[in-house]
Write a protein that holds these residues in place. Structure first.
Motif, PDB file in Angstrom:
ATOM      1  N   GLY A  39       0.832  -1.200   0.000  1.00 13.13           N
ATOM      2  CA  GLY A  39       0.000   0.000   0.000  1.00 13.13           C
ATOM      3  C   GLY A  39       0.868   1.251   0.000  1.00 13.13           C
ATOM      4  N   ARG A  40       2.079   1.097   0.547  1.00 12.67           N
ATOM      5  CA  ARG A  40       2.959   2.253   0.679  1.00 12.67           C
ATOM      6  C   ARG A  40       4.424   1.823   0.562  1.00 12.67           C
ATOM      7  NH1 ARG A  40       1.701   7.040   3.001  1.00 12.67           N
ATOM      8  NH2 ARG A  40      -0.287   6.206   3.675  1.00 12.67           N
ATOM      9  N   HIS A  41       5.180   2.602  -0.170  1.00  8.79           N
ATOM     10  CA  HIS A  41       6.631   2.383  -0.229  1.00  8.79           C
ATOM     11  C   HIS A  41       7.301   3.614   0.361  1.00  8.79           C
ATOM     12  CE1 HIS A  41       5.269  -0.605  -3.131  1.00  8.79           C
ATOM     13  NE2 HIS A  41       6.457  -1.175  -3.061  1.00  8.79           N
ATOM     14  N   VAL A  42       8.158   3.408   1.333  1.00  7.15           N
ATOM     15  CA  VAL A  42       8.820   4.557   1.957  1.00  7.15           C
ATOM     16  C   VAL A  42      10.295   4.562   1.568  1.00  7.15           C
ATOM     17  CG1 VAL A  42       9.391   5.738   4.104  1.00  7.15           C
ATOM     18  CG2 VAL A  42       7.206   4.529   3.891  1.00  7.15           C
ATOM     19  N   VAL A  43      10.706   5.632   0.882  1.00  6.58           N
ATOM     20  CA  VAL A  43      12.097   5.777   0.472  1.00  6.58           C
ATOM     21  C   VAL A  43      12.851   6.509   1.579  1.00  6.58           C
ATOM     22  CG1 VAL A  43      13.647   6.794  -1.250  1.00  6.58           C
ATOM     23  CG2 VAL A  43      11.381   5.952  -1.946  1.00  6.58           C
ATOM     24  N   ALA A  60       9.702   8.460 -10.858  1.00  2.00           N
ATOM     25  CA  ALA A  60       9.732   7.150 -11.532  1.00  2.00           C
ATOM     26  C   ALA A  60       8.848   6.149 -10.792  1.00  2.00           C
ATOM     27  CB  ALA A  60      11.165   6.639 -11.620  1.00  2.00           C
ATOM     28  N   LEU A  61       8.938   6.149  -9.458  1.00  5.85           N
ATOM     29  CA  LEU A  61       8.137   5.199  -8.684  1.00  5.85           C
ATOM     30  C   LEU A  61       6.648   5.550  -8.748  1.00  5.85           C
ATOM     31  CD1 LEU A  61      10.262   4.610  -5.439  1.00  5.85           C
ATOM     32  CD2 LEU A  61      10.072   3.113  -7.398  1.00  5.85           C
ATOM     33  N   ASN A  67       2.556   4.284  -4.230  1.00  6.83           N
ATOM     34  CA  ASN A  67       2.254   5.344  -3.280  1.00  6.83           C
ATOM     35  C   ASN A  67       3.528   5.609  -2.467  1.00  6.83           C
ATOM     36  OD1 ASN A  67       1.154   7.016  -1.397  1.00  6.83           O
ATOM     37  ND2 ASN A  67      -0.121   5.455  -0.417  1.00  6.83           N
ATOM     38  N   ILE A  68       4.177   6.760  -2.729  1.00  8.43           N
ATOM     39  CA  ILE A  68       5.521   6.996  -2.192  1.00  8.43           C
ATOM     40  C   ILE A  68       5.538   8.029  -1.084  1.00  8.43           C
ATOM     41  CG2 ILE A  68       7.805   7.934  -2.775  1.00  8.43           C
ATOM     42  CD1 ILE A  68       7.190   5.203  -3.932  1.00  8.43           C
ATOM     43  N   LYS A  69       6.328   7.704  -0.048  1.00  6.38           N
ATOM     44  CA  LYS A  69       6.645   8.705   0.976  1.00  6.38           C
ATOM     45  C   LYS A  69       8.165   8.723   1.061  1.00  6.38           C
ATOM     46  CE  LYS A  69       6.590  10.684   5.191  1.00  6.38           C
ATOM     47  NZ  LYS A  69       6.374  12.117   5.263  1.00  6.38           N
ATOM     48  N   LEU A  70       8.739   9.923   1.138  1.00  9.88           N
ATOM     49  CA  LEU A  70      10.197   9.990   1.195  1.00  9.88           C
ATOM     50  C   LEU A  70      10.655  10.590   2.529  1.00  9.88           C
ATOM     51  CD1 LEU A  70      12.473  10.839  -1.757  1.00  9.88           C
ATOM     52  CD2 LEU A  70      12.880  12.017   0.404  1.00  9.88           C
ATOM     53  N   ILE A  71      11.591   9.936   3.163  1.00  4.50           N
ATOM     54  CA  ILE A  71      12.144  10.445   4.419  1.00  4.50           C
ATOM     55  C   ILE A  71      13.618  10.766   4.216  1.00  4.50           C
ATOM     56  CG2 ILE A  71      12.677   9.868   6.833  1.00  4.50           C
ATOM     57  CD1 ILE A  71      10.246   8.024   6.852  1.00  4.50           C
ATOM     58  N   GLU A  72      14.010  11.999   4.561  1.00  2.00           N
ATOM     59  CA  GLU A  72      15.407  12.416   4.385  1.00  2.00           C
ATOM     60  C   GLU A  72      16.119  12.472   5.725  1.00  2.00           C
ATOM     61  OE1 GLU A  72      16.410  16.158   2.027  1.00  2.00           O
ATOM     62  OE2 GLU A  72      17.390  16.592   3.945  1.00  2.00           O
ATOM     63  N   ILE A  73      17.348  11.960   5.745  1.00  2.00           N
ATOM     64  CA  ILE A  73      18.178  12.085   6.949  1.00  2.00           C
ATOM     65  C   ILE A  73      19.419  12.909   6.588  1.00  2.00           C
ATOM     66  CG2 ILE A  73      17.389   9.857   7.902  1.00  2.00           C
ATOM     67  CD1 ILE A  73      20.200   8.733   7.048  1.00  2.00           C
ATOM     68  N   PRO A  74      20.091  13.505   7.573  1.00  2.00           N
ATOM     69  CA  PRO A  74      21.325  14.228   7.264  1.00  2.00           C
ATOM     70  C   PRO A  74      22.379  13.259   6.710  1.00  2.00           C
ATOM     71  CG  PRO A  74      20.541  14.766   9.479  1.00  2.00           C
ATOM     72  CD  PRO A  74      19.729  13.590   9.007  1.00  2.00           C
ATOM     73  N   ALA A  75      23.257  13.754   5.830  1.00  2.00           N
ATOM     74  CA  ALA A  75      24.277  12.882   5.228  1.00  2.00           C
ATOM     75  C   ALA A  75      25.392  12.601   6.229  1.00  2.00           C
ATOM     76  CB  ALA A  75      24.846  13.553   3.983  1.00  2.00           C
ATOM     77  N   GLY A  76      26.002  11.434   6.088  1.00  2.00           N
ATOM     78  CA  GLY A  76      27.222  11.149   6.849  1.00  2.00           C
ATOM     79  C   GLY A  76      27.042  10.145   7.968  1.00  2.00           C
ATOM     80  N   GLU A  77      28.192   9.616   8.402  1.00  2.00           N
ATOM     81  CA  GLU A  77      28.224   8.564   9.431  1.00  2.00           C
ATOM     82  C   GLU A  77      27.522   9.001  10.718  1.00  2.00           C
ATOM     83  OE1 GLU A  77      29.657   5.542   8.770  1.00  2.00           O
ATOM     84  OE2 GLU A  77      29.268   4.750  10.792  1.00  2.00           O
ATOM     85  N   ALA A  95       3.255   8.436   9.008  1.00  2.00           N
ATOM     86  CA  ALA A  95       2.802   8.239   7.625  1.00  2.00           C
ATOM     87  C   ALA A  95       1.885   7.017   7.504  1.00  2.00           C
ATOM     88  CB  ALA A  95       4.011   8.079   6.711  1.00  2.00           C
ATOM     89  N   GLY A  96       1.614   6.361   8.620  1.00  2.00           N
ATOM     90  CA  GLY A  96       0.696   5.216   8.578  1.00  2.00           C
ATOM     91  C   GLY A  96       1.341   3.932   8.073  1.00  2.00           C
ATOM     92  N   ALA A  97       2.675   3.853   8.205  1.00  2.00           N
ATOM     93  CA  ALA A  97       3.347   2.626   7.750  1.00  2.00           C
ATOM     94  C   ALA A  97       2.898   1.433   8.597  1.00  2.00           C
ATOM     95  CB  ALA A  97       4.859   2.792   7.869  1.00  2.00           C
ATOM     96  N   ASP A  98       2.800   0.270   7.956  1.00  2.00           N
ATOM     97  CA  ASP A  98       2.395  -0.935   8.686  1.00  2.00           C
ATOM     98  C   ASP A  98       3.273  -2.104   8.277  1.00  2.00           C
ATOM     99  OD1 ASP A  98       1.579  -1.773   6.200  1.00  2.00           O
ATOM    100  OD2 ASP A  98      -0.534  -1.250   6.542  1.00  2.00           O
ATOM    101  N   ARG A  99       2.883  -3.308   8.632  1.00  2.00           N
ATOM    102  CA  ARG A  99       3.761  -4.460   8.383  1.00  2.00           C
ATOM    103  C   ARG A  99       3.933  -4.777   6.910  1.00  2.00           C
ATOM    104  NH1 ARG A  99       3.279  -9.279  12.506  1.00  2.00           N
ATOM    105  NH2 ARG A  99       5.254  -9.656  11.458  1.00  2.00           N
ATOM    106  N   GLU A 100       3.018  -4.265   6.075  1.00  2.00           N
ATOM    107  CA  GLU A 100       3.119  -4.515   4.635  1.00  2.00           C
ATOM    108  C   GLU A 100       4.006  -3.494   3.934  1.00  2.00           C
ATOM    109  OE1 GLU A 100       1.896  -7.282   3.437  1.00  2.00           O
ATOM    110  OE2 GLU A 100       1.373  -7.595   5.549  1.00  2.00           O
ATOM    111  N   THR A 101       4.311  -2.412   4.629  1.00  2.28           N
ATOM    112  CA  THR A 101       5.102  -1.332   4.019  1.00  2.28           C
ATOM    113  C   THR A 101       6.469  -1.856   3.566  1.00  2.28           C
ATOM    114  OG1 THR A 101       3.993   0.317   5.374  1.00  2.28           O
ATOM    115  CG2 THR A 101       6.155   0.924   4.506  1.00  2.28           C
ATOM    116  N   VAL A 102       6.901  -1.356   2.411  1.00  2.00           N
ATOM    117  CA  VAL A 102       8.243  -1.719   1.923  1.00  2.00           C
ATOM    118  C   VAL A 102       9.142  -0.494   2.068  1.00  2.00           C
ATOM    119  CG1 VAL A 102       9.586  -2.377  -0.107  1.00  2.00           C
ATOM    120  CG2 VAL A 102       7.348  -3.423   0.289  1.00  2.00           C
ATOM    121  N   LEU A 103      10.295  -0.668   2.709  1.00  2.00           N
ATOM    122  CA  LEU A 103      11.262   0.427   2.799  1.00  2.00           C
ATOM    123  C   LEU A 103      12.241   0.327   1.630  1.00  2.00           C
ATOM    124  CD1 LEU A 103      12.187   0.502   6.626  1.00  2.00           C
ATOM    125  CD2 LEU A 103      10.244   1.544   5.436  1.00  2.00           C
TER     126      LEU A 103
END
Ligand code: NAD
Ligand code: ZN
Length: 364
Positions: A39-43, A60-61, A67-77, A95-103
């Motif tokens: 139902g949801r793919h989280v990038v 593209a997705l 159905n895409i949600k994008l999460i950004e983190i700061p770059a680097g170790e 974002a309502g992610a559940d057990r079917e969500t694909v990361l």
């Protein structure tokens, strides 16, 4: 697009495919839509990769019907920690992610290790896909299912073995990769040649400059060769009980040098120096010819990786650091040494004096 299949013990984890190509994002989107329905793919991606590829990838997705949600983190170790895990998990829940969500991990090893770790524990595990955008990611970290975050006490101390459902390596991402990051990947590539594939090693000797210039065909061929080596090793020893340890060639002394430098040495630089040291130790213990050890040093130099130590490096601190690791692992430091290019073995019997002399020989 080349496809390699990683076949793992079904009791522990399912098998999956690694696909390698150039300009494959449209096909990747279609494959994700077809094979990993949800139902949801989280990038999950970092700020640099998001700025360069976030929109294109999301489009593209979305075009493929996801159905895409994008999460950004700061770059680097410094993002590879529990605080970032909590932040990302908070956003997943919001974002309502559940057990079917694909990361979907879109980025280098930091994004890949972190996303894999989250996928292994979020809702008692969800599926994830690796889309490595660095050379380190494509030849190393995206394959094999080692996930982790760092703790204040050390790197990768909290993690799991949790395999992705698929890996897609598009070498086009590497066009924008800074040279220093590219070189980190080259160190691992030289390592693969040294431990497993004389043919790969020779092809690097023939064309390391072309590879550094990101020659498309050569990049594809090299990334594929490395993925094949890593996947073969992982298939035989998924949980690093034996054989997989040969992947640590150059890493024992490399890690100690990185740590003692306060991480001003990059991982690839540490590994290059560690490979030179391991080569020289192999020669001194009469396993390897001096000529073969010289080939490793010359190749690392041509890759613009360091092969000599800064005389300011405190060598006793390096030995102490190795001993610190020793305490943790039943009093033996395991070294990966070579008998030939392509023929490694693991030994617990390298004395401190020998290590110190070899490191002194590398200082100038
Ligand atoms: N799981 C494993 O088996 C394994 C193996 C090796 C390394 N690792 C881990 O991987 C991490 C290192 O990974 P890394 O070297 O990919 O570092 P990284 O993820 O920090 O990426 C390096 C830098 O390149 C940037 N970047 C990524 N892709 C880009 C692109 N296409 N164009 C321009 N910039 C780009 C990133 O934003 C970052 O600033 C370490 O945490 C290490 O522990 C894990
Ligand atoms: Zn490494």
């Amino acid at each position: 697009m080349k496809t390699l299949k990683v076949s793992l013990d079904k009791k522990n984890s399912a098998s999956y495919e690694i696909r390698i190509g150039a300009d494959i994002l449209d096909r990747v989107s279609l494959l994700i839509a077809k094979n990993f329905k949800a139902g949801r793919h989280v990038v999950v991606t970092d700020e640099n990769v998001n700025a360069l590829y976030g929109d294109t990838f999301r489009d593209a997705l979305t075009q493929a019907g996801l159905n895409i949600k994008l999460i950004e983190i700061p770059a680097g170790e410094s993002s590879k920690n529990i605080a970032t895990v909590m932040e990302v998990v908070g956003k997943l829940l919001a974002a309502g992610a559940d057990r079917e969500t694909v990361l979907v991990a879109l980025g280098g090893g930091v994004v890949g290790d972190l996303t894999g770790f989250i996928a292994s524990v979020f809702m008692r595990s969800v599926r994830y896909i690796q889309i490595p955008t660095t050379l380190v990611g494509q030849v190393d970290s995206a394959i094999g299912g080692k996930t982790a975050v760092d703790l204040p006490q050390g790197k990768n101390l909290l993690g799991s073995f949790y395999q992705p459902k698929a890996v897609f390596a598009d070498v086009r991402f590497l066009d924008t990769l800074p040279e220093k990051e590219f070189n980190n990947g080259l160190a691992e590539i030289i390592k693969y040649g040294a431990i497993e594939d004389d043919g790969l090693f020779k092809s690097l000797e023939d064309g390391i400059e072309a590879l550094k210039n990101k020659d498309g065909k050569l990049l594809l061929k090299t990334v594929e060769a490395c993925c094949r080596i890593k996947k073969n090793i992982v298939e035989m020893d998924e949980h690093e009980q034996g054989l997989r340890r040969i992947l640590n060639f150059g890493h024992t002394i490399g890690h100690a040098l990185e740590a003692v430098s306060g991480y001003s040495l990059s991982h690839g630089e540490g590994v290059a120096l560690g490979m030179v040291a391991a080569g020289r130790i192999s020669v001194r213990m009469r396993y390897l010819s001096a000529q073969a050890a010289g080939r490793i040093e010359q190749l690392a130099e041509r890759a613009c990786l360091p092969t000599r130590l800064d005389p300011a490096v405190d060598l006793t601190a390096v030995i102490d650091r190795l001993k610190m690791d020793k305490k943790k692992k039943d009093a033996v430091v395991r070294f990966v040494l070579l008998k030939k290019i392509g023929m490694p073995f693991v030994t617990g019997s390298v004395g401190d004096k020998m290590i110190l002399e070899v490191l002194e020989g590398m200082s100038q």
